[in-house]
Design a protein around this motif. Structure first.
Motif, short mmCIF file in Angstrom:
data_model
loop_
_atom_site.label_atom_id
_atom_site.label_comp_id
_atom_site.label_asym_id
_atom_site.label_seq_id
_atom_site.Cartn_x
_atom_site.Cartn_y
_atom_site.Cartn_z
N ILE A 18 13.47 33.63 -5.04
CA ILE A 18 13.89 33.39 -6.42
C ILE A 18 12.86 32.52 -7.16
CG2 ILE A 18 15.31 31.35 -5.90
CD1 ILE A 18 17.38 32.39 -7.90
N GLU A 19 12.22 31.60 -6.44
CA GLU A 19 11.18 30.75 -7.03
C GLU A 19 9.84 31.48 -7.11
OE1 GLU A 19 11.02 26.89 -5.14
OE2 GLU A 19 13.21 26.78 -5.06
N GLY A 31 10.24 33.87 1.00
CA GLY A 31 9.10 34.74 1.16
C GLY A 31 9.30 36.13 0.59
N LEU A 32 8.30 36.96 0.82
CA LEU A 32 8.28 38.33 0.31
C LEU A 32 7.87 39.27 1.44
CD1 LEU A 32 6.29 37.68 -3.00
CD2 LEU A 32 8.77 37.90 -2.75
N GLN A 66 15.18 43.55 -5.86
CA GLN A 66 15.25 42.86 -7.14
C GLN A 66 13.98 43.19 -7.92
OE1 GLN A 66 15.99 38.61 -6.92
NE2 GLN A 66 14.74 38.28 -8.74
N PHE A 67 12.83 43.14 -7.22
CA PHE A 67 11.55 43.40 -7.89
C PHE A 67 10.50 43.88 -6.90
CE2 PHE A 67 11.47 38.99 -6.48
CZ PHE A 67 10.23 38.89 -5.88
N GLU A 68 9.52 44.59 -7.44
CA GLU A 68 8.33 44.99 -6.71
C GLU A 68 7.13 44.77 -7.62
OE1 GLU A 68 8.54 49.12 -5.60
OE2 GLU A 68 10.24 48.79 -4.25
N MET A 84 -1.73 47.44 -2.58
CA MET A 84 -0.87 46.44 -1.97
C MET A 84 0.42 46.38 -2.78
SD MET A 84 -1.45 42.34 -1.26
CE MET A 84 -1.13 41.68 -2.90
N MET A 85 1.53 46.19 -2.09
CA MET A 85 2.81 45.97 -2.75
C MET A 85 3.46 44.72 -2.17
SD MET A 85 4.65 49.67 -2.87
CE MET A 85 3.72 51.16 -2.98
N VAL A 86 4.13 43.97 -3.03
CA VAL A 86 4.95 42.85 -2.58
C VAL A 86 6.33 43.01 -3.20
CG1 VAL A 86 3.02 41.25 -2.23
CG2 VAL A 86 4.20 41.27 -4.40
N LEU A 87 7.35 42.74 -2.41
CA LEU A 87 8.71 42.88 -2.90
C LEU A 87 9.61 41.88 -2.20
CD1 LEU A 87 10.45 45.59 -0.95
CD2 LEU A 87 7.98 45.78 -1.16
N ASP A 88 10.78 41.70 -2.79
CA ASP A 88 11.74 40.79 -2.19
C ASP A 88 12.39 41.46 -0.98
OD1 ASP A 88 14.72 41.76 -3.19
OD2 ASP A 88 13.10 42.32 -4.55
#
Length: 186
Positions: free
Chosen positions: A60-61, A118-119, A93-95, A106-110
């Motif tokens: 969330i942060e 972390g992600l 929630q998001f990507e 590269m992809m980062v997501l919750d």
């Protein structure tokens, strides 16, 4: 002697290149189809993204810091709902999607919306050796940024509950809500 000098220069250049900071460019929502087409044959992996301090920060942060550095996510649960391809396994929630140095996806997501630290990181397996430096740079850039306000939605299939997730007025919150009327998921 000249051959030794040339070899030394080649080795020192490649060692130096390992410490260059990668250029991390976010893929905008309007460019998702082009990204998917370009990297359709990529073998994705989470290997190489070594655990570091970013993995101990609540998602969330992190999301607020990502908003500050990269703006809106490439994709949210709202975007997935619009495509009609939503299923509980896609409960994100998001990507954020990125292209590193103009060639590496590269992809980062919750992992679980606002409920985990972390992600999740995935990148092209053929560049696994570069991922530690990518994550170090990504971590530095994200953690040095001031958080910026955002509002997202998240559906937790485990809890059977929708949440409004936000950072506003210096406070993080995850509030249980009814399914937002603008999100068309059954």
């Amino acid at each position: 002697m000249i051959i030794t000098l040339i070899m030394f220069m080649a080795i020192s250049t490649s060692v130096y290149a390992q410490f260059d900071e990668p250029e991390i460019v976010k893929v905008e929502a309007k460019d998702k189809a082009a990204f998917q087409a370009k990297f359709a044959e990529i073998k994705w992996t989470g290997q190489g993204f070594n655990y570091n301090k970013l993995d101990r920060i609540p998602a969330i942060e992190i999301r607020a810091h990502l908003q500050s550095v990269y703006g809106d996510p490439t994709q949210t649960i709202e975007d997935i709902a619009k495509t009609g391809t939503y299923r509980p396994g896609k409960a994100i929630q998001f990507e954020y999607w990125f292209i590193i140095d103009g060639k590496i996806p590269m992809m980062v997501l919750d992992l679980d919306g606002p409920f985990e630290d972390g992600l999740v990181y995935v990148g092209a397996s053929r560049y696994i050796d570069l991922m530690p430096q990518v994550k170090r740079t990504f971590t530095r850039v994200v953690t040095e940024a001031e958080p910026k306000e955002y509002t997202d939605y998240f559906f937790s299939p485990e809890r059977g509950q929708w949440y409004e997730v936000k950072y506003a007025n210096g406070k993080y919150s995850k509030t249980e809500v009814k399914k937002p009327s603008h999100i068309n998921i059954k």
